[in-house]
Design an enzyme around this catalytic site. Structure first.
Site, short mmCIF file in Angstrom:
data_model
loop_
_atom_site.label_atom_id
_atom_site.label_comp_id
_atom_site.label_asym_id
_atom_site.label_seq_id
_atom_site.Cartn_x
_atom_site.Cartn_y
_atom_site.Cartn_z
CG HIS A 1 38.83 58.90 80.52
ND1 HIS A 1 37.49 58.65 80.63
CD2 HIS A 1 38.98 60.23 80.74
CE1 HIS A 1 36.85 59.77 80.92
NE2 HIS A 1 37.74 60.73 80.99
CD GLU B 1 43.28 67.06 78.00
OE1 GLU B 1 42.40 67.93 77.88
OE2 GLU B 1 43.51 66.49 79.08
CE LYS C 1 36.99 61.71 83.76
NZ LYS C 1 37.71 62.64 84.60
CG HIS D 1 33.78 61.30 77.70
ND1 HIS D 1 34.32 61.74 78.89
CD2 HIS D 1 34.68 61.64 76.74
CE1 HIS D 1 35.47 62.34 78.65
NE2 HIS D 1 35.71 62.29 77.36
CE LYS E 1 36.61 60.44 73.24
NZ LYS E 1 36.01 61.58 72.54
CE LYS F 1 44.14 69.03 82.14
NZ LYS F 1 43.27 68.99 80.95
NE ARG G 1 23.44 75.94 94.39
CZ ARG G 1 24.62 76.29 94.90
NH1 ARG G 1 24.78 76.42 96.20
NH2 ARG G 1 25.64 76.51 94.10
#
Length: 506
Positions: free
Chosen positions: A258, A234, A166, A196, A200, A358, A60
């Protein structure tokens, strides 16, 4: 068009990218700056792109072509994974960068884009070939595809392809509705749903490892494999994305796409050939073979978690509910673990343990295949004899494969200890591995859908995950149930211990 292509080296690479234009919706977003443009530049640097290759950014914000090029130069210099910046390559690459400002909901945007594509085709001889890449909010996927179709850009003299990031819907019904909208403009064979993780190197190497080596495939079944663990951990929290993450959670964000795709790749049957249709048929068949859990099984075989505040080292870390934009009583899962069973002859009775979260102790993604012990323990009272044989596929941060087994210690006596044989991509090949986005962008440009997710695979994944979502949403969990910096809730440990297993600490 120049006589000599500065972007392609026919002596080094077999797969040639045809002349084409890639249109990126959401050109000022993080994904474009951090991943897409750096990956495309690297492909140019490696001489993988066609001479007339062009990029059209859509967003935009009003920008000139030159301003867009300056922004992308900054992105390449800041986010490229190595230091291989070449001024001459950039100058040639930047000559193919263009920009069109507009709102995805505005029909005028698509008219302007169609005019710009015609101009680029005439100037750079792209043959009418176009990839439309939707790097936008998921709510804009369908409007963008329909806008492309309404302006007559879904078909043309060359081929037209659509790349979708996704999430592919937030449940089974929305995934099907999204697919129906996309199919109004594009055939399923022209829709590339990008994951993604599948780009890998180590995930791709699973296929080579399994089907290119005769010594492992005979062991790849319920007779020799005790269980499989898939971990995607993570160490970071939601990193300022609390409001968005609150509506998604770990189960939908990681397992539905994933990790189920990784599980399908590790457990699929051999395909008849290494062709997109054959490979994706087998992955789809595997996903459809995952046992659908009843509500009572879900409560026993899945564990949600949410991290709470803690001190990690000298740093005080907030819990999820203390993150900006997060509700103080949020029931969002920042951790999800599940036990899946595959109902086929190869894997019947073998548990596949999958976990993601996480604020865990470290960033690591790996697959650990635990083999059954030797049928007879002949080395009595040896501590090492109880250690399982393990095959560990490391996806990140360091890609490689390790095989763990028992060996005799030097010296007298039959004393055993676990040892490992390690394969590391960096040291074994001595060359740089392409990023996942480099691999996947190159594949879509040449029309290779092997590593992309097909609609039937999306639906099969949602059929596994959606019942878990329904049960979790009907319960109020006592969150938080694990402190930041730990390996998750104790219930996840108990889920494995009931079958005599324990999570491997990566």
């Amino acid at each position: 068009m120049p006589d000599q292509n500065p972007f392609q080296d026919s002596l080094r690479f077999e797969r040639h990218v045809p002349e084409c234009t890639i249109v990126i919706f959401g050109a000022n977003g993080d994904l474009t700056k951090r991943k897409l443009i750096p990956a495309l530049y690297r492909l140019a640097y490696d001489r993988r792109l066609a001479a007339g290759f062009a990029v059209v950014g859509i967003s935009r914000t009003e920008l000139s072509d030159d301003a867009f090029r300056a922004n992308m130069l900054e992105a390449v210099q800041k986010f490229s994974e190595d230091t291989s910046f070449d001024e001459n390559v950039w100058r040639a690459f930047a000559g193919g960068l263009f920009y069109v400002a507009g709102d995805i909901a505005d029909a005028n945007l698509y008219r302007k884009l169609a005019d710009r594509l015609r101009e680029i085709d005439e100037a750079r001889h792209t043959g009418g070939n176009v990839v439309f890449y939707l790097s936008t909010q998921p709510s804009q996927y369908a409007p963008a595809a329909l806008g492309i179709g309404a302006a007559g850009m879904g078909k043309g003299n060359g081929w037209r392809r659509l790349v979708v990031e996704k999430p592919f819907g937030h449940d089974l019904a929305s995934a099907r509705a999204l697919s129906d909208s996309l199919h109004q403009v594009f055939n399923e064979s022209d829709v590339y749903r990008i994951d993604h993780y599948l780009g890998k190197e180590t995930v791709q190497n699973i296929l080579a490892f399994r089907f290119g080596n005769g010594i492992f495939e005979p062991l790849w079944n319920r007779r020799y494999v005790d269980h499989v663990q898939i971990t995607a951990a993570e160490s970071i929290g939601v990193e300022g994305r609390g409001r968005f993450y609150q509506e998604v959670g770990a189960l939908a964000d990681m397992i539905q796409n994933h990790l189920l795709q990784v599980m399908a790749t590790i457990a699929m049957e051999p395909s008849a050939s290494f062709q997109a249709t054959s490979v994706r048929d087998e992955r789809s068949k595997l996903l459809r073979s995952i046992h659908p859990m009843a509500p009572e099984e879900i409560l026993k075989n899945t564990v949600p978690g949410q991290y709470g505040p803690a001190c990690i080292g000298d740093q005080a870390v907030p819990g999820f509910r203390q993150e900006q934009g997060v509700d103080a009583e949020a029931q969002t899962d920042t951790y999800a673990a599940a036990t899946f069973f595959i109902e086929n002859w190869r894997w019947a009775g073998v548990p596949f343990y999958v976990r993601t979260g996480k604020r865990l102790p470290k960033r690591v993604t790996e697959i650990a295949i635990h083999f059954k012990p030797a049928p007879l323990a002949i080395f009595h009272e040896q501590d090492g004899e109880s250690a399982p044989n393990l095959l560990i596929v490391r996806i990140q941060p360091e890609e490689g494969i390790s095989l763990k087994f028992l060996s005799k210690r030097p010296g007298s006596g039959m004393n055993l200890r676990p040892v490992s044989m390690d394969f590391n991509y960096g040291t074994s090949f001595g060359e740089r591995s392409p990023s996942a986005y480099e691999t996947l962008l190159l594949d879509v440009l040449i029309g290779d859908a092997t590593l992309y997710t097909r609609q039937d695979m999306v639906e099969a994944s949602w059929q596994v995950v959606e019942p878990i979502q329904h049960v979790w949403r009907s319960h109020k969990f006592d969150f938080p149930n694990y402190p930041a910096g730990s390996w998750g809730p104790k219930e996840a440990d108990e889920m494995l211990s009931r079958r005599g297993h324990a999570w491997r600490e990566p």
